[in-house]
Structures are given as structure tokens and as C-alpha cells.
Scaffold this motif. Sequence first.
Motif, PDB file in Angstrom:
ATOM      1  N   UNK A  97      13.021  62.685  58.090  1.00 41.56           N
ATOM      2  CA  UNK A  97      14.432  62.529  57.743  1.00 41.56           C
ATOM      3  C   UNK A  97      14.742  61.092  57.318  1.00 41.56           C
ATOM      4  N   UNK A  98      15.653  60.976  56.376  1.00 40.72           N
ATOM      5  CA  UNK A  98      16.216  59.666  56.071  1.00 40.72           C
ATOM      6  C   UNK A  98      17.372  59.425  57.051  1.00 40.72           C
ATOM      7  N   UNK A  99      17.683  58.177  57.374  1.00 45.24           N
ATOM      8  CA  UNK A  99      18.765  57.908  58.332  1.00 45.24           C
ATOM      9  C   UNK A  99      20.071  58.634  58.009  1.00 45.24           C
ATOM     10  N   UNK A 100      20.384  58.760  56.711  1.00 48.46           N
ATOM     11  CA  UNK A 100      21.632  59.423  56.317  1.00 48.46           C
ATOM     12  C   UNK A 100      21.611  60.925  56.603  1.00 48.46           C
ATOM     13  N   UNK A 101      20.423  61.479  56.841  1.00 49.51           N
ATOM     14  CA  UNK A 101      20.290  62.919  57.061  1.00 49.51           C
ATOM     15  C   UNK A 101      20.254  63.312  58.536  1.00 49.51           C
ATOM     16  N   UNK A 102      20.337  62.333  59.426  1.00 47.56           N
ATOM     17  CA  UNK A 102      20.212  62.618  60.858  1.00 47.56           C
ATOM     18  C   UNK A 102      21.373  63.509  61.325  1.00 47.56           C
ATOM     19  N   UNK A 103      21.069  64.645  61.958  1.00 45.84           N
ATOM     20  CA  UNK A 103      22.137  65.513  62.453  1.00 45.84           C
ATOM     21  C   UNK A 103      22.724  64.979  63.760  1.00 45.84           C
ATOM     22  N   UNK A 104      23.658  65.729  64.334  1.00 46.61           N
ATOM     23  CA  UNK A 104      24.295  65.281  65.574  1.00 46.61           C
ATOM     24  C   UNK A 104      23.299  65.291  66.731  1.00 46.61           C
TER      25      UNK A 104
END
Length: 231
Positions: free
Chosen positions: A13-20
Motif C-alpha cells: 500500500x501507498x500511505x494515501x491508500x491506508x484504510x482505517x
Amino acid sequence: MSTDFKLTISPPLKPAEIPSEDTIIATGKQLLDSTTTWKEGKTYHKAVKTLSRSKGPGDGAPWHCRVSEHKPDEATFDQLWDKLGKDKPINEKQFIPDIDKVTKVKEISPTAQIWTLHYKFPPPVSPRVFTVLQVARLEEAPKTGIIVSIPIDLSSPEDADLAKLEESGVKGRYVSVERIVELENGSTEWRMATSSTPGGSIPNFLVESTMAGKIAEDVPHFMKWLHGLQK
């Protein structure tokens, strides 16, 4: 809750894609619950049981699991959680011989951080760098601690400042879920499931053939380190 998030090394994952954090923890619980049906493997060090699951849809690599139970005189729940539930990579560097440097890349919340871990191996194996998001959660009744580690990709231009904190080396990837739970008999179960690739040119079959024994080693390494701290 997002339904398309999956614990996998591929793709990271890229940091912007991290879920909750709720999504990450819930997905980790589901995976650990499924380990009871995985194929049983060898028992190492007389007490560390191993299990495995073949690579499935969406998996970047097969999965491996280890389970150990510890009486209070060996390690209490609080002792395990104190060393694994907060700043885990800093402590791992103390008891996993291959880790020679760890750096906190970003503090996302008090219970979620991005870390980069540098592993040094005997030649001819090149150093490896693993960058992960680690999310930790402590729950009561019964006392349960969960730590989920997810591979993170810092190659996007918007993450350039974070990428500067990564060490040089071949980039490997791992995803793992650990659960520490206090049992009714007073002992503590430590269960960990992981899927990984070291990257580079190491053959997958060689990695997979040694994975069970490798993850089992972490338990006696940890206990020896923990007891050394108490002297």
C-alpha cells in the motif's frame, strides 16, 4: 467498513491508500481466526507449533503461522504486550539477530506508525529493507493484544520525504498479524501469521522451505531477551 482491503504483500500500500485502523484490525482478526483450519506442521523448540496455508487468490505468497503458550513464570500477558504492543521494531532489533537498524518513518496515530527495518545477512545475501505500517490494539475480557503489520510503498513523489528515511538495500515485503491473549488457565497464547518475500534473487522454494523454522526461532529469542532484562 471497506470490504476490498486484503492482507497481502502484493501490492504494497501507498500511505494515501491506508484504510482505517478498525478495518485493519478486523481483517487481522479474521485471518487469525482462520489459522485454526490451516495445515499443521512441525513443532519447534518443544513448544512452538507451526501451521501453513497455500497461496490463495489475492495472496502474494503462502502463509505461515506459529502458536506458543506461555505460563506466567515464563512470560505474562502484560510482559508480552509491553514489548510487542508499542515500538515493536525497536524491541525486535534487540532479540532478532538479523535486524541491525530500525527507523520510525511516520507517526500516524498513537496506535499506528510506519517503520522501516533493515536486515543484515551473512554474504552473499544482500541486506534487505522492509517498510511496514504497524497498527496495535489492546482489548479487555479476555485481555487481547493485536498487532498488524502491512507492507508500505514509499516510491510515489508525494512520499519522497518519507522515502529518505529508508535504508539502502533490496526491498522485501512482509505482512503479519500477531495476537497475544490471556487464557482462562492464566497462561498467555502468542499466535503469529505471516506472508512474505525477501525480494531479490533468492528462490521462493528456498524461502518457503525454511519459513516455519525461522518464525519459530523468534519465540525462544524473545524469551531469552525478556529474561535477560529481568536480571
